[in-house]
Design a protein around this motif. Structure first.
Motif, PDB file in Angstrom:
ATOM      1  N   LYS B  15      40.427  32.968  39.540  1.00 14.84           N
ATOM      2  CA  LYS B  15      41.752  33.750  39.025  1.00 14.84           C
ATOM      3  C   LYS B  15      41.142  34.718  37.662  1.00 14.84           C
ATOM      4  N   ASP B  58      35.935  46.185  31.752  1.00 19.86           N
ATOM      5  CA  ASP B  58      37.992  45.512  32.110  1.00 19.86           C
ATOM      6  C   ASP B  58      37.367  44.422  33.108  1.00 19.86           C
ATOM      7  N   PRO B  60      36.846  43.012  36.575  1.00 22.62           N
ATOM      8  CA  PRO B  60      36.911  43.208  37.851  1.00 22.62           C
ATOM      9  C   PRO B  60      37.604  42.833  39.050  1.00 22.62           C
ATOM     10  N   ARG B  61      38.453  43.928  39.751  1.00 26.55           N
ATOM     11  CA  ARG B  61      39.021  43.484  41.187  1.00 26.55           C
ATOM     12  C   ARG B  61      38.004  42.845  41.814  1.00 26.55           C
ATOM     13  N   LEU B  62      39.361  41.288  42.210  1.00 23.64           N
ATOM     14  CA  LEU B  62      37.904  40.917  42.986  1.00 23.64           C
ATOM     15  C   LEU B  62      39.660  39.928  43.210  1.00 23.64           C
ATOM     16  N   THR B  63      38.631  39.505  45.171  1.00 26.70           N
ATOM     17  CA  THR B  63      40.012  39.295  45.662  1.00 26.70           C
ATOM     18  C   THR B  63      40.032  37.631  45.719  1.00 26.70           C
ATOM     19  N   ARG B  64      40.667  36.529  45.244  1.00 26.64           N
ATOM     20  CA  ARG B  64      40.561  35.058  45.663  1.00 26.64           C
ATOM     21  C   ARG B  64      40.378  34.613  46.696  1.00 26.64           C
ATOM     22  N   THR B  92      28.699  44.582  37.826  1.00 25.32           N
ATOM     23  CA  THR B  92      29.617  44.389  38.410  1.00 25.32           C
ATOM     24  C   THR B  92      29.270  43.259  39.523  1.00 25.32           C
TER      25      THR B  92
END
Lengths: 299, 100
Positions: B15, B58, B60-64, B92
């Motif tokens: 998270k 920022d 980063p957009r990550l998947t749990r 990144t």
């Protein structure tokens, strides 16, 4: 560098080895103990040994979570010199006291905390531990009943602690106490405390009936990183409600995990601390502790 | 063609976390943002580690639950005997590598 879990596991194993060392030390020195102590200490040694033998540690790594270490023991001895039982008791007490503090903050959100450490000079451990503990307890009772302290504080929590000092040939007992004194916000009117350090020292000197100036430390519970003062008070509880006996001076490390313990010193400490209450609560803290205990064990 | 150099931590993303820290010298509130990841060690144990984000980066957009490679700078906390990780600014997260 080994993984953090391995380090924690090593600490569990160290505690287990230390329990064996205390049991062996007491058993080997039974003949040196006074007659009235021998039978009790033989029993203590047996209990310590069975506690160490029945200790189990389980390492589990659940899916999508971190590794957890769980220690359990069906025959925990709960003796004050068993490192594992001391650790478990300290964790339990800490949680209880933190719950009590949380209740205090619910009712009195503005209350502030002062950390107080009260000490006296060391005394020879074998002959002076029992009278030193008795004197310290009596001095604490007088200190917390002093009119100046009663008027300035709202409540307190005190934990008595023993540190084995001196040399292996001449061990000394250093009994001292850590207290958390709750005070109203008016205590720090104009950023000046109502009781200064020198006054605390004089009050403690009079209460302990000493002919010298004792070492007293008083400070506001505050973290250096600017966190909330409440967090610092919870941190102070961790400092206060830790082991009642600092085990560092009790053991000798001989390398390769071999640990020995002086049985006479261990037996003297156990005898002095037998059925002694080492945590004291006053007013706000006492009321909150009663409420916490009642909530946990309703009649 | 640029190459990746330095420390890359391959760990399972758990998270993104944020903590408001008050600077005691200025009294200003500064948010400390971090990524919580599950890092496996060689002995089969897993620990939850915190990768601190630089202030101008920022989240980063990550998947749990997915494994990513995070380019990090490492420092040692000698007192606590543990490693502190902080993400390299502008990096990144990399997709995980498959072993055959």
């Amino acid at each position: 560098m080994s993984s953090p879990i391995q380090k924690r596991l090593a600490r569990y194993l160290m505690r287990n080895t230390s329990t064996f060392a205390v049991a062996a030390g007491i058993r080997e020195s039974l003949k040196l103990l006074p007659l009235k102590l021998r039978r009790r200490m033989a029993n203590v040694s047996h209990r310590l040994e069975s506690c160490a033998l029945t200790q189990r540690v389980r390492v589990q790594t659940p899916a999508d979570d971190e590794t957890r270490i769980r220690a359990y023991n069906k025959r925990a001895c709960k003796i004050r010199l068993c490192p594992q039982c001391l650790y478990v008791t300290a964790c339990r007490d800490r949680k209880l006291i933190m719950d009590a503090l949380e209740r205090i903050y619910d009712v009195h959100p503005d209350v502030r905390a002062i950390l107080l450490t009260l000490t006296t000079r060391n005394r020879p451990l074998v002959t002076g531990l029992k009278p030193m503990l008795r004197d310290h307890q009596a001095a604490l009772t007088r200190f917390w009943k002093t009119k100046r302290i009663v008027n300035a504080s709202l409540g307190s929590f005190t934990a008595i602690e023993l540190e084995v000092r001196g040399t292996p040939d001449n061990p000394e007992a250093g009994i001292h106490s850590h207290s958390i004194m709750l005070v109203p916000p008016t205590y720090f009117a104009n950023d000046v405390p109502a009781i200064w350090h020198t006054e605390f020292r004089d009050l403690w000197r009079k209460a302990a009936r000493l002919d010298y100036a004792p070492i007293v430390d008083c400070r506001v519970a505050r973290l250096g990183d600017g966190s909330d003062e409440r967090d610092a008070t919870y941190g102070a509880i961790v400092e206060c409600a830790k082991y009642c006996v600092s085990l560092d001076g009790l053991f000798e490390h001989h390398g390769r995990g071999r640990i020995t313990c002086d049985g006479v010193i261990a037996a003297t400490i156990l005898d002095a601390f037998h059925r002694q209450r080492l945590h004291r609560f006053d007013r706000l803290f006492a009321d909150a502790m009663t409420r916490v205990r009642r909530a946990r064990h309703p009649a | 063609m640029a190459h990746i150099e330095g420390v890359v931590v391959f760990a399972r993303f758990d998270k993104a976390d944020s903590f408001s820290w008050t600077d005691p010298t200025t009294g200003q509130v500064k948010p400390i943002r971090s990524l919580k990841v599950l890092l496996p060690h060689g002995d089969g144990t897993v620990t939850r580690e915190s990768l601190t984000l630089p202030p101008d980066m920022d989240i980063p957009r990550l998947t749990r639950g997915e494994i990513y490679g995070f380019r990090c700078a490492v420092s040692i906390n000698k007192k606590q005997q543990r490693l502190n990780w902080s993400l390299i600014p502008g990096s990144t997260p990399l997709p995980s590598l498959e072993l055959e």
